[in-house]
Scaffold this motif. Structure first.
Motif, PDB file in Angstrom:
ATOM      1  N   GLY A   1       0.790  -1.224   0.000  1.00  0.00           N
ATOM      2  CA  GLY A   1       0.000   0.000   0.000  1.00  0.00           C
ATOM      3  C   GLY A   1       0.824   1.276   0.000  1.00  0.00           C
TER       4      GLY A   1
ATOM      5  N   ARG B   1      -7.146   1.181  -4.266  1.00  0.00           N
ATOM      6  CA  ARG B   1      -5.729   1.487  -4.469  1.00  0.00           C
ATOM      7  C   ARG B   1      -5.469   2.991  -4.431  1.00  0.00           C
ATOM      8  NH1 ARG B   1      -2.828  -2.266  -9.009  1.00  0.00           N
ATOM      9  NH2 ARG B   1      -1.849  -0.251  -9.394  1.00  0.00           N
TER      10      ARG B   1
ATOM     11  N   TYR C   1      -4.143   4.697  -1.262  1.00  0.00           N
ATOM     12  CA  TYR C   1      -2.814   4.399  -0.731  1.00  0.00           C
ATOM     13  C   TYR C   1      -2.014   5.656  -0.406  1.00  0.00           C
ATOM     14  CZ  TYR C   1      -3.345  -0.540  -2.138  1.00  0.00           C
ATOM     15  OH  TYR C   1      -3.762  -1.845  -2.267  1.00  0.00           O
TER      16      TYR C   1
END
Length: 526
Positions: free
Chosen positions: A439, A482, A485
């Motif tokens: 991440g 995502r 992150y």
């Protein structure tokens, strides 16, 4: 899809009114362009002749090496080594400078004079006061042999006019060894007016192909070559005041392609006709935005910046549609193919500008991206002359595509585009393996870890928006996750994005420090 005409009124400084009007015309915007802006300091621009997004950038070469020689020209220089047909504008790495020509008189010299002195080479001193530049045109006087040079450009053709103010034997030197490492070359004399050949070189682009066809207005009297046949001197017996015109078509595909490109623009024998056509082309391009005010300096800055935004990307396909792909092979398309995609530099502002003033060309750029994906296996990051350079960060073809698609600019295969976007994001190189698994990218995982984490997260958010528009919910959900992150490198105590090391924050953090955890920036800027 076409956007409606808009008028936006802004105030910049004292009495500077900016009106933006699509599909309308300003009053002689080329008068405000100063191509010498950016040629000094660390600007890395060039003053020579080119057309909007044209294949040819015909410009003087005054600096042969060093970081401030990236464009081949620096305003502080006083020696010209020739006039080559390809140049980069504003980059931080040097390349191009292909197919250099230089008019001379007297004894034939094949050395350029850079190391041994200009008096022992074909280079010449010049005075800054003799230079003149405007969009599509450049002129200079060469002191050494009293020669006046004029340059202009077509889309795929460079046009030279050399006036020799002294009688006698004159030469025009062709130097294929100029600048980059030469991998392969050919010079062939086809007739007393036509010379063709090729130059394959290695620099930032590790295999760059340039083929040429040059046509002379005056028959060549005799030709001499240097010992390795990589330089030629074309000789002419002239009277005082005689001029020689040269038209040079170039191609990344083949000599035949260069000849076709030359033939397609071989419409006149008069230099001034080409110069006038270049001016009209630039007038139409720059008039897409109208700026009015009583401060000519600000107008010059504005229109020169707009001019520079249109120097690249460059048309890369020939007039018959053939182009050299990312696999090094020749392909063909019924749509134009482009090159010089400096996407880390351009995705934030330049490409969004194109969605306003260059909508058709935006479609062409995206179709080029997709051909590059199909031919070479990846979307471009920093593509140059059909080469992946491995330069800069992110996968910023993604936001260019998403921005255009969400604005309704969609003359391309959207499903293929989404496939290419997802493929780019799912690679393991350039820190992506760590980014996907934990991440974030840590200091020990990859250089420029903070910048890469942030820019990957933004690109992932763009993929999510594109996927949602196409009804691809699973892709949307995965990339929305995502996109979060970026939060993993935000330190709430400092309020900054910070590098991570060994499970914690890297020690010695200074938000003003420019270091290898950031890309040409610091934490304040990010």
């Amino acid at each position: 899809m076409r956007m409606k005409t808009h008028a936006i009124l802004g105030h910049i400084g004292t009495a500077f009114l900016l009106f933006i009007a699509l599909n309308s015309f300003a009053q002689n915007p080329t008068d405000y362009v100063d191509p010498f802006i950016g040629t000094g300091g660390h600007g890395h621009t060039f003053p020579g002749a080119t057309l909007p997004f044209g294949m040819v950038q015909l410009s003087p070469d005054t600096r042969l090496e060093g970081w401030d020689g990236c464009s081949g020209y620096h305003y502080s220089d006083s020696i010209i080594y020739g006039f080559s047909h390809t140049h980069l504008s504003g980059t931080g790495v040097s390349d191009y400078g292909d197919i250099l020509l230089m008019p001379t008189q007297g004894e034939i010299q094949f050395d350029n004079g850079y190391k041994n002195g200009v008096e022992k080479g074909y280079g010449s001193t010049f005075q800054k006061s003799s230079e003149d530049a405007e969009p599509g045109y450049y002129a200079v006087h060469l002191d050494k042999h009293d020669i006046d040079v004029q340059l202009t450009a077509g889309r795929r053709v460079g046009i030279h006019n050399y006036t020799f103010n002294k009688p006698g034997m004159a030469q025009i030197v062709l130097d294929l060894e100029h600048r980059d490492e030469l991998l392969a070359d050919t010079i062939m004399i086809k007739s007393d007016r036509l010379v063709v050949g090729k130059r394959v070189s290695n620099a930032w682009a590790t295999e760059q192909h340039v083929y040429f066809a040059m046509e002379f207005s005056t028959p060549i009297f005799r030709t001499a070559f240097n010992s390795n046949m990589r330089k030629a001197a074309f000789m002419f017996d002239l009277d005082e005041g005689d001029s020689i015109g040269i038209k040079v078509g170039i191609s990344a595909v083949s000599i035949e392609g260069a000849q076709k490109n030359l033939a397609s623009e071989n419409t006149s024998i008069r230099f001034d006709d080409y110069r006038h056509a270049a001016t009209e082309t630039w007038e139409a391009a720059l008039s897409k935005i109208q700026a009015h005010g009583n401060d000519d300096a600000r107008l010059s800055i504005f229109y020169t910046a707009l001019y520079h935004s249109m120097i690249a990307p460059n048309i890369f396909s020939d007039v018959d549609g053939k182009y050299r792909g990312m696999d090094g092979k020749v392909h063909s398309s019924d749509q134009p193919t482009y090159t010089v995609f400096s996407l880390w530099d351009t995705f934030r502002a330049t490409h969004p500008l194109y969605t306003i003033i260059e909508q058709d060309r935006t479609d062409q750029f995206i179709n080029t991206f997709l051909r590059q994906y199909q031919d070479g296996g990846a979307l471009p990051i920093w593509e140059l002359a059909g080469n992946y350079t491995g330069c800069m960060i992110g996968y910023h073809a993604v936001p260019v595509i998403a921005d255009a698609y969400l604005k309704g600019i969609r003359a391309y295969d959207a499903e293929l585009a989404l496939e290419a976007m997802v493929y780019s994001a799912n690679q393991d190189k350039l820190g992506l393996a760590a980014y996907k698994s934990q991440g974030f990218i840590g200091v020990g995982d990859e250089a420029e870890s903070v910048s890469k984490t942030l820019e990957y997260a933004y690109d992932d958010w763009c993929i999510a928006q594109m996927a949602r528009s196409l009804g691809e919910d699973s892709i949307h959900d995965a990339f929305v996750l995502r996109a979060q992150y970026f939060k993993n490198i935000f330190n709430p105590e400092s309020g900054f994005m910070q590098p991570k090391m060994n499970g914690g924050w890297a020690p010695g953090f200074d938000p003003a420090e420019v270091n290898f955890n950031f890309t040409e920036a610091n934490s304040w800027q990010y």
